[in-house]
Scaffold this motif. Structure first.
Motif, mmCIF file in Angstrom:
data_model
loop_
_atom_site.group_PDB
_atom_site.id
_atom_site.type_symbol
_atom_site.label_atom_id
_atom_site.label_comp_id
_atom_site.label_asym_id
_atom_site.label_seq_id
_atom_site.Cartn_x
_atom_site.Cartn_y
_atom_site.Cartn_z
ATOM 1 N N UNK A 1 -1.203 10.710 3.902
ATOM 2 C CA UNK A 1 -2.762 10.682 3.769
ATOM 3 C C UNK A 1 -3.683 10.224 2.767
ATOM 4 N N UNK A 2 -2.338 9.471 1.416
ATOM 5 C CA UNK A 2 -3.643 7.828 0.842
ATOM 6 C C UNK A 2 -3.576 6.987 1.350
ATOM 7 N N UNK A 3 -2.643 6.990 1.911
ATOM 8 C CA UNK A 3 -1.893 6.450 2.369
ATOM 9 C C UNK A 3 -3.051 5.417 3.923
ATOM 10 N N UNK B 1 2.571 6.108 9.581
ATOM 11 C CA UNK B 1 2.463 7.110 8.915
ATOM 12 C C UNK B 1 2.270 8.365 9.785
ATOM 13 N N UNK B 2 1.570 8.083 11.545
ATOM 14 C CA UNK B 2 0.598 8.717 12.483
ATOM 15 C C UNK B 2 2.214 9.715 12.776
ATOM 16 N N UNK B 3 3.032 9.001 12.783
ATOM 17 C CA UNK B 3 4.449 9.833 13.372
ATOM 18 C C UNK B 3 5.025 10.634 12.746
ATOM 19 N N UNK C 1 10.153 5.959 3.688
ATOM 20 C CA UNK C 1 9.780 6.958 5.461
ATOM 21 C C UNK C 1 8.678 5.732 5.716
ATOM 22 N N UNK C 2 8.167 5.693 4.859
ATOM 23 C CA UNK C 2 6.438 5.203 5.522
ATOM 24 C C UNK C 2 6.969 3.200 5.664
ATOM 25 N N UNK C 3 8.249 2.855 4.755
ATOM 26 C CA UNK C 3 8.169 1.698 4.955
ATOM 27 C C UNK C 3 9.421 0.956 5.902
ATOM 28 N N UNK D 1 0.743 -1.222 -0.236
ATOM 29 C CA UNK D 1 0.157 -0.014 0.155
ATOM 30 C C UNK D 1 0.646 1.625 0.144
ATOM 31 N N UNK D 2 2.234 1.435 1.075
ATOM 32 C CA UNK D 2 2.078 2.442 1.030
ATOM 33 C C UNK D 2 3.391 3.011 -0.178
#
Length: 405
Positions: free
Chosen positions: A332-334, A278-280, A272-274, A127-128
């Motif tokens: 956001x879209x993730x 996401x929230x941090x 970075x998402x990997x 997804x990321x």
């Protein structure tokens, strides 16, 4: 490259072209023609089909295959481009606006279809990367049809550009027709549709959408997260135009270079998402965006187009704004896609379209008002308002951190 990501990147690329055309080229063109900020902002009404797409999303989601809807929507986009090529915006502005409205309708249908394809094709660990491809592909299409068109329109003309865009749509239609991924997905969806009874009851669908875990926080977030940024993004280039920078300069720096920074930001966001959650990441980048907006507000008081230092600072502020905006958009879209994957497969595309509609609604509504606000209270007061709105978005993200969302 992963064939699923290649397909999605190509589809989101052509999906971004109508947005780039209308967000980057049209405002500069109209301002050059002498229109007020209020009238320029009102052209955002051409995006109205994006707000209404949630009305036809259940129909697209539950009847026919994604492939058929995709071919139909892109064929419609190719046709509208050909019609636009026969018109002149100087003498046929109303017909051109009507065709752009129709183009947005077909683009909104394509958006529903492609989002549904992405939700169903991508595994959780993809997804990321998928959302990075989504955002980067969309922005590349926007750059081509926005900054690219603005840079070369004086040379090649309006008609050639729209014939060129139509040719791109036709090429992607042929690619999609033979795509193994779409053929496989069509067979799976065809078998599922035989065993499920479609439902088009609006109240029942809304109840199902809101019952998906995480939906309430996410819908509030997508409504407010870009308000301040959107106001600054739409108004600061017009401030520069009014204060000595040329349309050609803005086409280069705001339409192409800044969008390049946005694409870099989106790509880095996927990487970075990997590594991080996401929230941090949101917590950090929302605060950074607030600082960038404060810097841009400062420039309103000191900008002088005769100073290369001031021009450089303005370009830096735009580039920084787009870079951070690109990072935030991917995150956001993730978050949106993870939320939609919690829904039943029968309404996943509708759920994602519901969130995406609210995301567009928040940006579009404020973009339509931003010009009026500037005409009413001026640039400095307007940008202070944008800072307040961005601060509210920061508070909402921090609230998610506290509640463990």
């Amino acid at each position: 490259m992963n064939p699923k990501l290649l397909l999605l990147g190509l589809l989101y690329f052509v999906q971004g072209m109508p947005y780039g055309l209308q967000s980057s080229l049209l405002p500069i063109y109209l301002r050059t023609a002498g229109l007020s900020f209020t009238k320029i902002s009102l052209t955002k009404a051409l995006y109205f089909p994006w707000i209404l797409k949630v009305l036809w999303a259940p129909f697209v989601d539950q009847f026919g295959s994604k492939k058929k809807w995709l071919i139909l929507s892109m064929s419609g986009l190719a046709l509208t481009c050909l019609i636009s090529a026969t018109l002149s915006p100087e003498t046929n502005f109303a017909p051109v606006a009507l065709i752009l409205l129709l183009m947005n309708f077909w683009a909104s249908v394509q958006d529903i279809v492609v989002d549904g394809i992405a939700v169903q094709l991508l595994r959780s660990e993809e997804v990321g990367y998928g959302n990075t491809v989504q955002v980067v592909g969309y922005k590349l299409g926007s750059v081509l049809a926005g900054g690219g068109l603005l840079a070369v329109m004086d040379v090649v003309g309006w008609s050639f550009l729209f014939v060129f865009l139509s040719a791109i749509y036709c090429t992607v239609v042929l690619y999609s027709w033979g795509s193994p991924e779409l053929n496989m997905l069509s067979k799976i969806c065809s078998n599922e549709q035989k065993t499920k009874i479609p439902s088009l009851n609006p109240w029942r669908i809304l109840q199902e959408l809101l019952s998906v875990p995480g939906t309430l926080w996410t819908l509030i977030f997508v409504l407010v997260y870009k308000l301040g940024e959107q106001g600054a993004t739409s108004m600061f280039p017009l401030f520069l135009l009014d204060n000595g920078m040329s349309a050609t300069e803005l086409g280069l720096w705001n339409g192409m270079v800044a969008m390049g920074f946005s694409i870099i930001g989106s790509s880095i966001g996927g990487i970075l998402l990997s590594i991080y959650g996401a929230f941090s990441l949101m917590k950090t980048f929302f605060v950074m965006r607030l600082g960038g907006l404060a810097f841009q507000t400062f420039l309103l008081f000191v900008f002088n187009s005769n100073s290369w230092l001031m021009k450089g600072a303005a370009i830096l502020s735009i580039s920084l704004q787009h870079f951070i905006g690109g990072l935030i958009t991917t995150l956001t879209f993730t978050v949106m896609m993870h939320c939609s994957q919690n829904a039943d497969e029968r309404i996943q595309a509708t759920h994602y379209s519901f969130l995406a509609t609210l995301e567009v609604m928040g940006k579009l509504t404020f973009s339509a008002l931003a010009g009026w606000i500037v005409d009413w209270i001026g640039f400095p007061a307007s940008f202070f308002l944008f800072i307040i709105l961005s601060t509210a978005a920061v508070v909402h993200v921090f609230k998610a951190q506290v509640t463990g969302r």
